[in-house]
Motif scaffolding. Sequence first.
Motif, mmCIF file in Angstrom:
data_model
loop_
_atom_site.group_PDB
_atom_site.id
_atom_site.type_symbol
_atom_site.label_atom_id
_atom_site.label_comp_id
_atom_site.label_asym_id
_atom_site.label_seq_id
_atom_site.Cartn_x
_atom_site.Cartn_y
_atom_site.Cartn_z
ATOM 1 N N ALA A 45 0.835 -1.200 0.000
ATOM 2 C CA ALA A 45 0.000 0.000 0.000
ATOM 3 C C ALA A 45 0.871 1.252 0.000
ATOM 4 O O ALA A 45 0.577 2.220 -0.698
ATOM 5 N N ALA A 46 1.956 1.213 0.754
ATOM 6 C CA ALA A 46 2.846 2.371 0.824
ATOM 7 C C ALA A 46 3.619 2.577 -0.466
ATOM 8 O O ALA A 46 4.027 3.688 -0.781
ATOM 9 N N ARG A 47 3.813 1.503 -1.244
ATOM 10 C CA ARG A 47 4.649 1.611 -2.436
ATOM 11 C C ARG A 47 3.869 2.058 -3.670
ATOM 12 O O ARG A 47 4.459 2.509 -4.637
ATOM 13 N N ARG A 48 2.564 1.924 -3.687
ATOM 14 C CA ARG A 48 1.787 2.230 -4.894
ATOM 15 C C ARG A 48 1.873 3.695 -5.287
ATOM 16 O O ARG A 48 1.668 4.574 -4.472
ATOM 17 N N ALA A 49 2.156 3.926 -6.556
ATOM 18 C CA ALA A 49 2.090 5.254 -7.165
ATOM 19 C C ALA A 49 2.924 6.308 -6.445
ATOM 20 O O ALA A 49 2.519 7.447 -6.350
ATOM 21 N N HIS A 50 4.066 5.919 -5.924
ATOM 22 C CA HIS A 50 4.954 6.867 -5.267
ATOM 23 C C HIS A 50 6.242 6.996 -6.069
ATOM 24 O O HIS A 50 6.489 6.280 -7.017
ATOM 25 N N GLU B 44 10.404 6.984 -2.338
ATOM 26 C CA GLU B 44 9.405 6.496 -1.380
ATOM 27 C C GLU B 44 9.246 4.977 -1.469
ATOM 28 O O GLU B 44 9.082 4.304 -0.454
ATOM 29 N N MET B 45 9.335 4.445 -2.680
ATOM 30 C CA MET B 45 9.182 2.998 -2.851
ATOM 31 C C MET B 45 10.341 2.240 -2.216
ATOM 32 O O MET B 45 10.149 1.244 -1.526
ATOM 33 N N ILE B 46 11.549 2.712 -2.456
ATOM 34 C CA ILE B 46 12.732 2.057 -1.873
ATOM 35 C C ILE B 46 12.689 2.155 -0.352
ATOM 36 O O ILE B 46 12.861 1.158 0.353
ATOM 37 N N LYS B 47 12.438 3.341 0.138
ATOM 38 C CA LYS B 47 12.411 3.526 1.588
ATOM 39 C C LYS B 47 11.317 2.688 2.246
ATOM 40 O O LYS B 47 11.534 2.090 3.304
#
Length: 198
Positions: free
Chosen positions: A68-73, A77-80
């Motif tokens: 959920a945190a990785r979608r469309a970022h 933000e995805m790596i972190k």
Amino acid sequence: MTNRRQEILDAALPIFVEKGFISTTIADIRKASGATTGSIYHFFAGKPGIAIALWREANATWSERTEAARRAHTPEEMIKSSVRGLLEWATSNRALFLFFEELRIRAYSDPDLAPIIEDIDRTHEVAAELYKGWVKQGQVEDIAWPVASALMMGPAYDYLRKCQDIDDHHDAIEIIVQNAWMSVSRDCRKSNRRNRSQ
């Protein structure tokens, strides 16, 4: 019937975590689950089948936690969020993490655990493609995926193997997460090269 399968998995997990893969026996799992040996073999291809099912459950849990945190970022933000998700899950479930590390390592030499390697390879293929896209966007350094993966995730795994005497992981997680991004970020690496050449 499906509940019996889950009961076997739920009973097997603490035994695997406590005793490790090699020392755990089907008899241990049978005794803890209350299932018959025949029932265990009905659902699983022996001890490796149970371990693979547990591996996949854990991966699904970790993936749900970060997806959920990785979608469309952004790539940052995805790596972190991926590194943070691993660190938060594993520091909360240290014994479980160590068991899965044992499985991951053992899978390279045990053909019965080959599906674990297949899962790992699939995950890396998806991540490598994503990384290539970020390279094309100019967001990250153009370095081979195995190197990029080691730079981003390697410190997290190393910390998780060594952090048994640490009670508060917050500061360590923040440092590792920040460095995961900085290790591949084109802007951060460019800045570091400039600073070294001055």
